[in-house]
Design a protein around this motif. Structure first.
Motif, PDB file in Angstrom:
ATOM      1  N   PRO A 437       0.823  -1.220   0.000  1.00 52.77           N
ATOM      2  CA  PRO A 437       0.000   0.000   0.000  1.00 52.77           C
ATOM      3  C   PRO A 437       0.847   1.256   0.000  1.00 52.77           C
ATOM      4  O   PRO A 437       2.018   1.237   0.358  1.00 52.77           O
ATOM      5  N   ASP A 438       0.218   2.365  -0.398  1.00 46.34           N
ATOM      6  CA  ASP A 438       0.831   3.685  -0.285  1.00 46.34           C
ATOM      7  C   ASP A 438       0.318   4.301   1.012  1.00 46.34           C
ATOM      8  O   ASP A 438      -0.674   5.037   1.033  1.00 46.34           O
ATOM      9  N   ALA A 440       1.527   6.561   2.953  1.00 41.19           N
ATOM     10  CA  ALA A 440       1.661   8.012   3.116  1.00 41.19           C
ATOM     11  C   ALA A 440       0.466   8.751   2.531  1.00 41.19           C
ATOM     12  O   ALA A 440       0.062   9.798   3.036  1.00 41.19           O
ATOM     13  N   GLY A 441      -0.120   8.195   1.460  1.00 42.30           N
ATOM     14  CA  GLY A 441      -1.228   8.893   0.806  1.00 42.30           C
ATOM     15  C   GLY A 441      -2.596   8.361   1.171  1.00 42.30           C
ATOM     16  O   GLY A 441      -3.601   8.789   0.583  1.00 42.30           O
ATOM     17  N   ARG A 510      -4.406   5.846  -2.916  1.00 37.67           N
ATOM     18  CA  ARG A 510      -3.927   5.434  -4.239  1.00 37.67           C
ATOM     19  C   ARG A 510      -4.851   4.398  -4.851  1.00 37.67           C
ATOM     20  O   ARG A 510      -5.227   4.489  -6.024  1.00 37.67           O
ATOM     21  N   ASP A 511      -5.231   3.384  -4.041  1.00 34.80           N
ATOM     22  CA  ASP A 511      -6.047   2.278  -4.536  1.00 34.80           C
ATOM     23  C   ASP A 511      -7.417   2.272  -3.874  1.00 34.80           C
ATOM     24  O   ASP A 511      -7.527   2.542  -2.660  1.00 34.80           O
ATOM     25  N   ARG A 562      -6.546   2.617  -9.263  1.00 31.65           N
ATOM     26  CA  ARG A 562      -5.173   2.819  -8.817  1.00 31.65           C
ATOM     27  C   ARG A 562      -4.703   4.138  -9.426  1.00 31.65           C
ATOM     28  O   ARG A 562      -4.430   4.218 -10.633  1.00 31.65           O
ATOM     29  N   VAL A 567      -1.769  11.442  -5.411  1.00 33.10           N
ATOM     30  CA  VAL A 567      -2.944  10.952  -4.695  1.00 33.10           C
ATOM     31  C   VAL A 567      -3.694  12.139  -4.107  1.00 33.10           C
ATOM     32  O   VAL A 567      -3.110  12.972  -3.409  1.00 33.10           O
TER      33      VAL A 567
END
Length: 589
Positions: A437-438, A440-441, A510-511, A562, A567
Motif C-alpha cells: 500500500p501507499d 503516506a497517501g 492510491r487504490d 489505482r 494521490v
C-alpha cells in the motif's frame, strides 16, 4: 608442573596482546597507590575471580552462564561508578550520593596515594568478572582439557597460573606507570587532570566491554601477535592434558571450549505451545497436519481470509518464505478463517488458493476451531513456532516482514544448533491488488457496506434493513458513501435488485478496492466505473479497463482504482448494468 609454568608464561604474554587493552584503564587507575594495599589486592582479586569463572564456564551448564552474566552486569555498574567518581566526584555525588560513596572510596587512592585493601580487592574481583582473554593455543589446551575431563583442581590451578602470569606483567606495568604519574604530578601539577583522564579511560573500557568489542575485533588482532610464541612453548615443554588437543579450533572463542560448546539458543521468548490443528473442515495442498507430526520443524502459521486486502498483500512474502526455506526445515501453514459467509464455501477457497498461487498446506478453518485454539483475533496473523513446538513470535496485521524473516532464520539456526548467519531477505515483486500500500497517501480506511458494521452512509433515505428500498447517493463528503437504485441492505452486504444501480464513495487513497459478488444466481454482472465523473483512464485498477468497464464473475476483492499520479481526494462511482450484484466492503491501499 611443566604445564603450570607454561600457563604462567602464557599469562605474562597477555601484556603484549591487544585483548588486554579493555581492562588496562581499571588497573592503571590504581597506579600511584600503595602497591601492597592498592595494587596487589586488586591483581589478586582479578586472578582468583578469573580462575573461578573460567573453570565454571568451561565445564558448567547454562546456570553458570546466566550467573556469570549477572556478575558481569554488576561489575560493569561498579566500574562505571568508579570511572564516574574519577571524572567528577562532585557531579557523581549529586546524582547518587549513596551509590557513589562506594565508588568514591574505591577511587580515593588515586588522589592521596593510599587505598583500602577491601576496596582494591573488590575492584580486582569486578575486573576478573569482565576479563575474557583471547583463546590462544595454551588457554585452548586448558579449556578443552577441562571440557573433556570435567572440573578438577588441576584445571583451576592451570587457569590460576595463567591469571597470575597476567597479573605479574600488569603489576610491573603499574609500578612503572605509578612512577610516571608521580613525576607528572610533581613536575606539572596536573593531578586533577590525570584523575579525570583516568576516569574517561575507565568509562571507555566499560563501554568497550559492554559492547562486546573486547571479544571480537581485539581477539582477532591478538592471535597473530602471541599465538606463535605460545605454540612454541607448547612444542618445547609439552602437549597438554592427556586426551586433549593442543590447540583450540576457534581462535575467537573466549572461556568456552569447542568440545562443550552449547547448542545455539535464540533469545526469542516463549509465548506458548503450538495448539491442536484439528477441527479444519478440509486441508488443501496437503494431508491433515498435526502439532506432533511437525516436531523438529520450524512452522509458520498464517491466519488469513481470501477477500481481506491486508491478508492479500501479505501473501507474496508468505509464498517467498515457503519457497526459500522449505529445504532448511520451514513448514508454512495457511489457516483460512472466513470473515464473510461466502468465504466459508470450500469451492471459493479452493479457487482463491489457486488464483493466488499458494502451494503450501492450507487448513480450511470455516468453523474457527484452529482460530480459537490459538486465541487469535486478527487477519492476518503470523505465528512462528520453533522445532520444539513452542510459539516464539507473532505478527498481527500486515508489515514487519524483515523482522518476521529474521525470526524464521533465527529459529532455523537454533534447530540446526548453530548461530544464524546474516543472510539476505526476500523482496517479492507484487502487482495488482497484492502490491504494497501507499501508506503516506492513504486517507481512507476499510468501510463495510452491510448494516452490521457500516459507517459513513450518506444516502438520505437511511438504511432499510433486510428489505428492498430505493436509494439516492445524497451529498457525500470525504469517506462518506451512498447507494443509488433499488437495494436490499443486509447485515453483511447490500444486494442490487434491479439494473442500473450503483454506489458512490468519496475517498483519498492510491487504490480503491471493493469486495463484490454476482449473487446467488452466479450470473456475471457488468459494471462501469467513473472517477470524478469520467472514465478512470490511467487511474484504472487491475479489474477494470481504462474505459471503466468490467465484470463481476466471482465473489472476491476487485481492484477498481489505482491512481497513477498525485494521490488526492476523488469521487468514485460504480454503476451495475445488471441486477444481482452484491457489495461487501471497501478497502484502500
Amino acid at each position: 608442573m611443566t604445564l603450570l609454568v607454561v600457563s604462567y608464561l602464557a599469562g605474562v604474554l597477555t601484556i603484549v596482546s591487544p585483548c588486554i587493552l579493555p581492562i588496562l584503564p581499571f588497573v592503571f587507575a590504581r597506579a600511584g597507590t600503595s602497591f601492597l594495599r592498592g595494587v596487589l589486592p586488586m591483581l589478586a582479586g582479578m586472578a582468583v575471580t578469573f580462575a573461578a569463572v573460567a573453570t565454571l564456564a568451561a565445564v558448567g551448564g547454562s546456570w553458570a552462564v546466566h550467573a556469570n552474566d549477572v556478575g558481569r552486569a554488576a561489575a560493569l555498574v561498579l566500574l562505571a561508578l568508579f570511572g564516574l567518581t574519577l571524572l567528577s566526584p562532585s557531579l557523581a555525588a549529586r546524582v547518587s550520593a549513596p551509590a557513589v560513596a562506594l565508588g568514591d572510596r574505591l577511587s580515593r587512592g588515586v588522589e592521596d596515594g593510599g587505598a583500602g585493601i577491601g576496596g582494591s580487592l573488590l575492584l580486582g574481583m569486578a575486573t576478573g568478572l569482565l576479563w575474557a582473554p583471547c583463546a590462544g593455543p595454551i588457554l585452548g589446551v586448558i579449556l578443552t582439557g577441562a571440557a573433556l575431563k570435567g572440573a578438577s583442581v588441576e584445571t583451576t590451578l592451570l587457569l590460576a597460573a595463567y591469571a597470575a602470569g597476567a597479573a605479574t606483567s600488569l603489576g610491573l606495568a603499574v609500578l612503572a606507570g605509578g612512577r610516571v604519574l608521580g613525576l607528572m604530578k610533581r613536575a606539572l601539577g596536573v593531578g586533577e587532570r590525570i584523575r579525570r583522564g583516568l576516569g574517561v579511560a575507565v568509562l571507555a573500557g566499560v563501554a568497550v566491554i559492554a559492547l562486546g568489542l573486547d571479544t571480537s575485533l581485539l581477539a582477532r588482532l591478538s592471535y597473530a601477535s602471541t599465538a606463535g610464541i605460545e605454540q612454541s612453548l607448547l612444542d618445547r615443554f609439552g602437549r597438554g592434558p592427556a586426551g586433549g588437543p593442543s590447540r583450540l579450533a576457534s581462535v575467537g572463542a573466549t572461556i568456552v571450549a569447542d568440545a562443550r560448546v552449547e547448542p545455539y539458543r535464540s533469545s526469542l521468548p516463549v509465548e506458548g505451545t503450538l495448539p491442536s490443528l484439528g477441527g479444519a473442515v478440509s486441508w488443501l495442498n496437503s494431508a491433515p497436519l498435526s502439532a506432533e507430526a511437525l516436531r523438529g520443524k520450524v512452522v509458520l502459521v498464517d491466519f488469513w481470509t481470501y477477500s481481506c486486502i491486508n491478508c492479500i498483500r501479505t501473501l507474496p512474502y508468505i509464498r517467498a518464505w515457503a519457497d526459500k526455506y522449505k529445504d532448511q526445515g520451514l513448514v508454512v501453514i495457511g489457516v483460512h478463517s472466513p470473515e464473510f459467509a461466502f468465504e466459508k464455501k470450500l469451492d471459493n477457497v479452493k479457487e482463491a488458493v489457486r488464483d493466488f498461487g499458494i502451494t503450501y498446506p492450507v487448513a480450511v478453518d470455516s468453523d474457527f476451531n484452529i482460530w480459537r485454539a490459538f486465541g487469535n483475533n486478527y487477519w492476518p496473523a503470523l505465528y512462528v513456532v520453533d522445532a520444539e513446538g513452542r510459539i516464539r513470535y507473532h505478527q498481527f496485521g500486515e508489515g514487519g516482514y524483515a523482522r518476521s524473516e529474521r525470526v524464521i532464520q533465527d529459529l532455523l539456526a537454533e534447530a540446526a544448533g548453530k548461530p544464524r548467519a546474516e543472510g539476505g531477505l526476500v523482496a517479492p515483486r507484487a502487482a495488482g491488488v497484492q502490491a504494497a500500500p501507499d501508506l503516506a497517501g492513504m486517507g481512507s480506511r476499510e468501510t463495510y457496506v452491510g448494516y452490521g458494521q457500516a459507517t459513513g452512509f450518506a444516502s438520505p433515505e437511511g438504511v432499510g434493513a433486510d428489505r428492498p428500498r430505493d436509494y439516492t447517493p445524497g451529498s457525500t463528503r470525504l469517506n462518506q458513501w451512498g447507494l443509488a437504485g433499488n437495494w436490499t441492505v443486509g447485515a453483511e452486504r447490500a444486494a442490487l435488485n434491479a439494473p442500473d444501480g450503483g454506489i458512490v464513495y468519496r475517498f483519498s487513497a492510491r487504490d480503491l478496492n471493493l469486495v463484490l459478488g454476482p449473487g446467488e444466481a452466479s450470473r456475471p454482472v457488468r459494471f462501469r466505473v467513473s472517477v470524478d465523473g469520467a472514465a478512470p483512464g490511467e487511474d484504472h485498477g487491475a479489474d477494470v479497463g481504462p474505459d471503466g468497464e468490467g465484470t463481476v464473475s466471482e465473489t472476491r476483492l476487485y481492484q477498481l482504482v489505482r491512481q497513477s499520479g498525485l494521490v488526492r481526494e476523488r469521487r468514485f462511482e460504480i454503476r451495475f448494468l445488471d441486477p444481482g450484484a452484491e457489495a461487501y466492503a471497501f478497502t484502500f491501499g
